[in-house]
Write a protein that holds these residues in place. Structure first.
Motif, PDB file in Angstrom:
ATOM      1  N   ARG A  25     -70.500  16.481 -12.880  1.00  0.00           N
ATOM      2  CA  ARG A  25     -70.605  17.875 -12.461  1.00  0.00           C
ATOM      3  C   ARG A  25     -72.039  18.375 -12.476  1.00  0.00           C
ATOM      4  NH1 ARG A  25     -67.014  20.429 -16.918  1.00  0.00           N
ATOM      5  NH2 ARG A  25     -67.543  18.489 -18.006  1.00  0.00           N
ATOM      6  N   ALA A  26     -72.288  19.448 -11.750  1.00  0.00           N
ATOM      7  CA  ALA A  26     -73.586  20.124 -11.776  1.00  0.00           C
ATOM      8  C   ALA A  26     -73.381  21.567 -11.334  1.00  0.00           C
ATOM      9  CB  ALA A  26     -74.597  19.423 -10.873  1.00  0.00           C
ATOM     10  N   ILE A  27     -74.290  22.418 -11.760  1.00  0.00           N
ATOM     11  CA  ILE A  27     -74.275  23.822 -11.351  1.00  0.00           C
ATOM     12  C   ILE A  27     -75.714  24.298 -11.254  1.00  0.00           C
ATOM     13  CG2 ILE A  27     -74.039  24.573 -13.767  1.00  0.00           C
ATOM     14  CD1 ILE A  27     -72.515  26.420 -10.749  1.00  0.00           C
ATOM     15  N   ARG A  28     -76.006  25.030 -10.198  1.00  0.00           N
ATOM     16  CA  ARG A  28     -77.330  25.600 -10.023  1.00  0.00           C
ATOM     17  C   ARG A  28     -77.215  27.108  -9.949  1.00  0.00           C
ATOM     18  NH1 ARG A  28     -79.892  27.984  -5.970  1.00  0.00           N
ATOM     19  NH2 ARG A  28     -82.170  27.963  -5.926  1.00  0.00           N
ATOM     20  N   TRP A  83     -74.371  10.239  -7.562  1.00  0.00           N
ATOM     21  CA  TRP A  83     -74.719  10.875  -8.816  1.00  0.00           C
ATOM     22  C   TRP A  83     -74.955  12.374  -8.633  1.00  0.00           C
ATOM     23  CZ3 TRP A  83     -74.518   8.250 -13.353  1.00  0.00           C
ATOM     24  CH2 TRP A  83     -74.438   6.857 -13.258  1.00  0.00           C
ATOM     25  N   PRO A  84     -74.748  13.165  -9.701  1.00  0.00           N
ATOM     26  CA  PRO A  84     -74.995  14.606  -9.604  1.00  0.00           C
ATOM     27  C   PRO A  84     -76.460  14.992  -9.750  1.00  0.00           C
ATOM     28  CG  PRO A  84     -74.168  14.070 -11.790  1.00  0.00           C
ATOM     29  CD  PRO A  84     -74.113  12.790 -10.985  1.00  0.00           C
ATOM     30  N   TRP A 119     -82.483  27.325 -12.380  1.00  0.00           N
ATOM     31  CA  TRP A 119     -81.861  26.478 -13.385  1.00  0.00           C
ATOM     32  C   TRP A 119     -80.797  25.586 -12.779  1.00  0.00           C
ATOM     33  CZ3 TRP A 119     -84.188  26.170 -17.891  1.00  0.00           C
ATOM     34  CH2 TRP A 119     -84.953  27.248 -18.348  1.00  0.00           C
ATOM     35  N   ARG A 120     -80.756  24.346 -13.246  1.00  0.00           N
ATOM     36  CA  ARG A 120     -79.711  23.419 -12.817  1.00  0.00           C
ATOM     37  C   ARG A 120     -79.243  22.613 -14.022  1.00  0.00           C
ATOM     38  NH1 ARG A 120     -78.881  18.318 -10.023  1.00  0.00           N
ATOM     39  NH2 ARG A 120     -77.164  18.570  -8.553  1.00  0.00           N
ATOM     40  N   ALA A 121     -77.937  22.576 -14.214  1.00  0.00           N
ATOM     41  CA  ALA A 121     -77.342  21.830 -15.324  1.00  0.00           C
ATOM     42  C   ALA A 121     -76.479  20.714 -14.766  1.00  0.00           C
ATOM     43  CB  ALA A 121     -76.516  22.754 -16.209  1.00  0.00           C
ATOM     44  N   VAL A 122     -76.502  19.552 -15.428  1.00  0.00           N
ATOM     45  CA  VAL A 122     -75.803  18.361 -14.956  1.00  0.00           C
ATOM     46  C   VAL A 122     -75.000  17.761 -16.110  1.00  0.00           C
ATOM     47  CG1 VAL A 122     -76.092  16.016 -14.055  1.00  0.00           C
ATOM     48  CG2 VAL A 122     -77.586  17.852 -13.245  1.00  0.00           C
ATOM     49  N   ALA A 123     -73.753  17.391 -15.824  1.00  0.00           N
ATOM     50  CA  ALA A 123     -72.893  16.766 -16.835  1.00  0.00           C
ATOM     51  C   ALA A 123     -72.391  15.423 -16.331  1.00  0.00           C
ATOM     52  CB  ALA A 123     -71.702  17.663 -17.164  1.00  0.00           C
ATOM     53  N   GLN A 129     -74.643  27.359  -6.640  1.00  0.00           N
ATOM     54  CA  GLN A 129     -73.836  26.323  -6.014  1.00  0.00           C
ATOM     55  C   GLN A 129     -73.352  25.353  -7.083  1.00  0.00           C
ATOM     56  OE1 GLN A 129     -72.696  26.019  -2.883  1.00  0.00           O
ATOM     57  NE2 GLN A 129     -71.530  24.237  -3.528  1.00  0.00           N
ATOM     58  N   PHE A 130     -72.059  25.062  -7.046  1.00  0.00           N
ATOM     59  CA  PHE A 130     -71.528  24.097  -8.001  1.00  0.00           C
ATOM     60  C   PHE A 130     -71.307  22.749  -7.319  1.00  0.00           C
ATOM     61  CE2 PHE A 130     -67.493  24.429  -5.974  1.00  0.00           C
ATOM     62  CZ  PHE A 130     -66.618  23.518  -6.543  1.00  0.00           C
ATOM     63  N   PHE A 131     -71.166  21.707  -8.138  1.00  0.00           N
ATOM     64  CA  PHE A 131     -70.991  20.341  -7.641  1.00  0.00           C
ATOM     65  C   PHE A 131     -69.999  19.639  -8.553  1.00  0.00           C
ATOM     66  CE2 PHE A 131     -71.872  15.860  -8.255  1.00  0.00           C
ATOM     67  CZ  PHE A 131     -72.012  15.365  -6.968  1.00  0.00           C
ATOM     68  N   GLU A 132     -69.165  18.801  -7.944  1.00  0.00           N
ATOM     69  CA  GLU A 132     -68.277  17.921  -8.716  1.00  0.00           C
ATOM     70  C   GLU A 132     -67.931  16.718  -7.870  1.00  0.00           C
ATOM     71  OE1 GLU A 132     -64.672  15.943  -9.857  1.00  0.00           O
ATOM     72  OE2 GLU A 132     -64.680  17.377  -8.183  1.00  0.00           O
ATOM     73  N   LEU A 133     -68.096  15.538  -8.424  1.00  0.00           N
ATOM     74  CA  LEU A 133     -67.698  14.314  -7.757  1.00  0.00           C
ATOM     75  C   LEU A 133     -67.242  13.321  -8.811  1.00  0.00           C
ATOM     76  CD1 LEU A 133     -67.454  12.562  -5.199  1.00  0.00           C
ATOM     77  CD2 LEU A 133     -69.808  11.806  -5.593  1.00  0.00           C
ATOM     78  N   ARG A 134     -65.952  13.005  -8.768  1.00  0.00           N
ATOM     79  CA  ARG A 134     -65.385  11.984  -9.644  1.00  0.00           C
ATOM     80  C   ARG A 134     -65.633  12.285 -11.126  1.00  0.00           C
ATOM     81  NH1 ARG A 134     -66.849   6.808  -5.684  1.00  0.00           N
ATOM     82  NH2 ARG A 134     -65.711   7.657  -3.922  1.00  0.00           N
ATOM     83  N   GLY A 135     -65.539  13.569 -11.456  1.00  0.00           N
ATOM     84  CA  GLY A 135     -65.665  13.975 -12.840  1.00  0.00           C
ATOM     85  C   GLY A 135     -67.061  14.366 -13.257  1.00  0.00           C
TER      86      GLY A 135
END
Length: 586
Positions: free
Chosen positions: A498-501, A412-413, A505-509, A490-496
């Motif tokens: 997503r997250a960005i910090r 999970w993100p 602040w941190r946002a999660v989709a 730092q950005f994140f993506e796994l299997r569609g």
């Protein structure tokens, strides 16, 4: 990306110097690492580097991070070194290991997901998740090897494809072809602890069949022998990646029985106790909120006695497996001390992602994934727990306890997927022993740190071949100062998903298969005020959320081919929460 990062240099030291002032920096940093500017001292002074990776171990599963599980040897590394409580991984094993080895985001080095299996695609096909690290992505092992280090890998690799009838192609991604002098371990995501699928260097070995064999013991026996070898005054880089505590949970029965009754109170009570302990220890802020249990996870009190009895045995087995692993790490530490190497050995211990969520509601008993064994059948066979006849993976709610105080788990993100322990030990250099560092660190920052410690850096060009720019940056300054600057974004993506910090602040989709990415629901967290990501602020700060969403796309385009930012449909299964899909992992 700034020019320093493009050339593979770390901007962190310069910022530390600016922050402390030239005189302070000279007294705090430079004398400690004199070999970085004095090659004559390098051979005698450069430290050994030991990288220990635990598998599928959650943020709270180690004693030093609030667990009741007995891990005294890991805890001793923490009390004599540093604990980081904002260390982030890539939420699943292979992408995390790719980031660790290359200092690049996994999307950049064809490891956005697990390595490919089955029929090999043609060499001309672009495949972001093929599991084949690009040949122009120098690894930390290759860089250290070029700088005069002896390099050795033991344990789990999981950074190569397993294509049928394509041995020569597969070999390009095996450890010896990626910078290691020796390798002994297994190539896939998991293996039997009693009868593992082993490879030595470039050759497959017969399965061990000794009655008292255990893979963790074997790996540490070889680690000790490796560190005791004379190597022409070369410092050593040892990469020790345990199969533990990934499924299968296999460990001698005495270790399991040592926890008999410890988990009868269930995952809700264990999670609460860990949360309170974490606050008392200072490993999380005292005002951290404990999010509610996930909607798809059962309350312990809602289970009947049979389910409670079986599920408690799962956790007793996991805890015994962890203690057994800690015991092996202790043997390596004792050997380093006995040989006089411990004080000048930099040891970094991490776990590769959050606690494993793939076990589902009932866990796996005979097989880790999609097990058809009923709870009643498990109950009749509890004495077999941890033996060669089982391949255990606990029910998912134990993972939510393992990731205390965060939401969700591996894959999970959210923080439960990505935020895990990182412990740094280097007695000769670290003075602030036992401290908790709140610095944000990503797994891609570890390799640049090792290279700065070794007085070298990633190459920009090798034999006329331009190397892919690195994205990581050294965190060496945090070893010596609680105020050293670390990465901001730092950005994140796994299997569609997503997250960005950015900063606090941190946002999660979360993404649903078949729907437009632009329609994904986003959540926003202030991680400075809300360590556990308990409270969604997206409606309170809509402009900030829009800024972060735009930043995610900017970072993704920088580090990933936009045509390849797509979920892997065949890996997905409905997760039971109703708001997203969860993949089957290794």
């Amino acid at each position: 990306m700034n020019d320093d990062m493009t050339r593979g240099r770390s901007p962190n030291r310069r910022r530390v110097v600016q922050m402390l002032g030239a005189g302070a920096a000279a007294s705090v940093l430079l004398p400690r690492l004199s070999w970085a500017s004095d090659p004559a001292k390098a051979a005698a002074s450069r430290p050994n580097i030991v990288m220990i990776v635990l598998d599928d171990v959650g943020f709270s599963d180690i004693g030093a991070y609030g667990s009741e599980i007995k891990t005294p040897n890991i805890d001793a590394l923490a009390s004599g070194g540093l604990r980081y409580n904002r260390f982030n991984t890539c939420a699943i094993c292979s992408p995390t290991r790719a980031g660790l080895m290359t200092a690049r985001n996994p999307q950049t080095v064809h490891m956005e997901d697990l390595p490919g299996k089955g029929e090999a695609p043609s060499f001309s096909e672009a495949n972001a998740v093929s599991g084949e690290l690009p040949l122009n992505a120098q690894t930390v092992a290759q860089a250290l090897q070029s700088a005069g280090y002896a390099t050795h890998a033991l344990g789990k690799w999981h950074l190569c494809p397993m294509y049928k009838d394509a041995r020569e192609r597969n070999l390009q991604s095996w450890p010896l072809q990626r910078g290691f002098d020796t390798f002994y371990g297994f190539l896939s995501g998991h293996t039997d602890q009693y009868h593992p699928d082993l490879v030595k260097d470039n050759e497959e070995l017969p399965k061990p069949d000794a009655p008292d064999y255990h893979l963790s013991v074997d790996l540490v026996d070889r680690a000790i022998a490796t560190m005791e070898q004379e190597s022409e005054d070369k410092p050593k880089f040892l990469y020790l990646a345990f199969g533990a505590a990934h499924a299968p949970y296999q460990v001698p029965k005495s270790y399991i029985d040592a926890y008999q009754g410890a988990y009868d109170k269930g995952w809700d009570a264990v999670r609460q106790a860990r949360y309170e302990r974490q606050k008392q220890m200072g490993v999380i802020p005292s005002d951290t909120k404990l999010p509610a249990r996930e909607a798809g996870d059962a309350a312990w009190d809602s289970l009947d006695q049979q389910h409670q009895r079986v599920f408690a045995r799962f956790m007793e087995t996991y805890a015994g497996f962890m203690t057994h692993t800690d015991e092996q790490i202790g043997r390596l530490i004792d050997a380093l001390k006995a040989s006089g190497q411990f004080d000048n050995t930099l040891i970094v211990l991490i776990t590769d992602n959050g606690a494993a969520s793939e076990g589902g509601a009932n866990g796996g008993f005979r097989t880790a994934y999609a097990d058809k064994t009923s709870v009643a059948e498990m109950d009749q066979a509890l004495d077999e727990a941890g033996s060669a006849s089982t391949y255990m993976l606990y029910p998912r709610p134990w993972a939510y306890a393992g990731d205390t105080p965060f939401r969700r788990y591996k894959l999970w993100p959210f923080a439960g997927g990505v935020q895990t322990p990182m412990i740094v030990s280097w007695p000769e250099q670290i003075a602030d022993r036992g401290a908790v560092r709140p610095d944000y660190v990503n797994v891609i920052d570890i390799a640049p740190t090792f290279l700065e410690v070794a007085g070298t850096q990633f190459a920009a060009n090798i034999d006329g071949v331009e190397q892919i720019p690195i994205a990581g940056q050294s965190i060496l300054g945090t070893f010596f100062s609680p105020n050293a600057a670390t990465r901001e974004v730092q950005f994140f993506e796994l299997r569609g998903n997503r997250a960005i910090r950015q900063g606090k602040w941190r946002a999660v989709a979360m993404h649903k298969i078949g729907e437009d990415f632009l329609d994904d629901p986003w959540q926003l967290f202030d991680t400075e005020a809300d360590f556990s990501e308990s409270t969604d602020l997206s409606k309170d700060y809509p402009q900030k959320l829009e800024e972060l969403k735009a930043l995610w796309w900017s970072e993704a385009k920088k580090y990933t081919d936009p045509q390849l930012i797509k979920p892997i449909d065949f890996l997905y299964q409905l997760n039971g929460f109703g708001d997203a899909f969860e993949p089957v992992g290794d």
